[in-house]
Write a protein that holds these residues in place. Structure first.
Motif, short mmCIF file in Angstrom:
data_model
loop_
_atom_site.label_atom_id
_atom_site.label_comp_id
_atom_site.label_asym_id
_atom_site.label_seq_id
_atom_site.Cartn_x
_atom_site.Cartn_y
_atom_site.Cartn_z
N LEU A 5 0.85 -1.18 0.00
CA LEU A 5 0.00 0.00 0.00
C LEU A 5 0.89 1.24 0.00
O LEU A 5 1.85 1.30 0.78
CB LEU A 5 -0.89 0.03 1.24
N ALA A 7 0.26 5.22 0.49
CA ALA A 7 -0.72 6.26 0.81
C ALA A 7 -0.01 7.60 0.82
O ALA A 7 0.83 7.84 1.69
CB ALA A 7 -1.38 5.97 2.16
N THR A 66 -9.04 1.40 3.61
CA THR A 66 -8.76 2.62 2.85
C THR A 66 -9.51 3.82 3.40
O THR A 66 -8.99 4.93 3.42
CB THR A 66 -9.09 2.41 1.37
N VAL A 77 -4.39 6.72 -2.52
CA VAL A 77 -3.97 5.36 -2.14
C VAL A 77 -3.81 4.48 -3.37
O VAL A 77 -4.65 4.48 -4.26
CB VAL A 77 -5.01 4.75 -1.18
N TYR A 79 -2.74 0.30 -4.26
CA TYR A 79 -2.46 -1.05 -3.81
C TYR A 79 -1.76 -1.79 -4.95
O TYR A 79 -2.23 -1.75 -6.08
CB TYR A 79 -3.74 -1.81 -3.47
#
Length: 96
Positions: A5, A7, A66, A77, A79
């Motif tokens: 991830l 962010a 999320t 974000v 993934y």
């Protein structure tokens, strides 16, 4: 599935959380939710960024995980499915 991830945190929203004194609590809650096997924090593309590697058991985890990043930090974000070396070796052994 092992997932990376990324962010990218909105600066103003993060500054608000920091000024409120809630940053340690918010980060603790995020870490407890994701249970990452690895976590890193630093600038990327000029903004505060979290890099978390964690095991996603089911895609239904996406919304609750999320959403806390969107609400607390106005984060962007991404993934990405990732493998460690053992995963790579297992996958390569299946190629003929």
């Amino acid at each position: 599935m092992r997932v990376l991830l990324q962010a990218h945190v909105d600066t103003e929203k993060a500054n608000e959380v920091i000024r409120s004194g809630k940053m340690p609590q918010v980060m603790q809650e995020i870490m407890e939710s994701f249970k990452p096997e690895a976590s890193y924090f630093g600038p990327d593309n000029g903004v505060r960024t979290m890099f978390l590697v964690f095991d996603m058991q089911d895609s239904s985890q996406l919304p609750p995980l999320t959403e806390q990043l969107f609400q607390n930090f106005g984060a962007k974000v991404d993934y990405t499915p990732v493998m460690n070396f053992e995963d790579l070796q297992k996958g390569l052994s299946q190629i003929r």
